[in-house]
Scaffold this motif. Sequence first.
Motif: not given
Length: 355
Positions: A32-58
């Motif tokens: 079982t996973c909890t309700d939320h997850m942290f995500v952050c993307d790396f693009a154009d040479g930098q980390w961006q769009d860091a956020a805690i969001v509801p757990f779900g698919p990519f």
Amino acid sequence: MSTITAPYIPVSRTYRSRLAEVDWDNLQPGATCTDHMFVCDFADGQWQDAAIVPFGPFSLLPTSLAFHYGQTIFEGMKAFRTEDDRIHIFRPDKHYERMTRTTERLCMPLLPRELFMEALTRLVGLERDWVPAQAGAALYLRPFQIATDNKLSVRVADSYRFAIICLPWGQYFSRPVRVRVEREYVRAANGGTGFAKCGGNYGGALYPTELAKRDGYDQVLWTDASTHSYIEESGMMNVFFVMDNTLVTPPLTNTILDGITRDSLLTIARDMGIPVEERPVAVDELREGLEHRIITEAFGAGTAAVVSPIGEIGIDGLDYGLPIVSGGVGDRLKVVLDDMRYGRRPDVHGWNCFV
């Protein structure tokens, strides 16, 4: 250890918690996973769009390089609820150090330390109701990173996703395990990725482990790739032996994972005055030690299992039993480690990062 303040991480909360669906008295590891997850993307040479969001698919394209060329890495750590109802993450700094080595070996960008620590503490703080209060239980934290670049070719990817998910975790092994010394297949070779926490190390270990299970064993004792003469690890864990009242474990090399539980147990053993040796352990020495009762205990150690006693070791077709004695070295080390993590004794090493 105090919480580190980092740039703001936006939080999008779920509207429906799944807490009520959890059987807290029968926690199944990884179920079982909890309700939320942290995500952050790396693009154009930098980390961006860091956020805690509801757990779900990519959403990933089939050409995403993570599916093809092995740029997938992860860590595994735990958050604990102390007996006075405080929440902490155990040794996140040490896990970050290991992740640093892993990303370098896999040619992947490293999430900044400040953002890593803030993401962990914010996420665990949000999910604090998911941290179990049951004895021996914890909230398992799984940071991981995958290549998301979708231009299909064998190369270092240009884009990545880093994420952290959380899972309530109960006891991993409930009984002593049977292990077999592996003389044919290898987990890692010199110059490879054995020291890194990458997916390929685990995928390649599945087949020989399944062969051992067909023969009635739970796991394998990995040996060196060159001669199959020296013990390296026990399944997914570091391995320890008690020989003549001395705690012995193979030394760290580029084929052995630098386990945080391993390091913690060695530190505690030295604190307790238990003799410790980090040195090669030959299969022949293991066999002789078992035959002449020089080896009185053996156990695996890792984040998931913590301390997992070994009750039987198979070597070249012969099985050697080990007595499982309450209050042995492994038990004593686990009691001290658990007492530190659940707040029953002082955290003298500053390992607990409270959120």
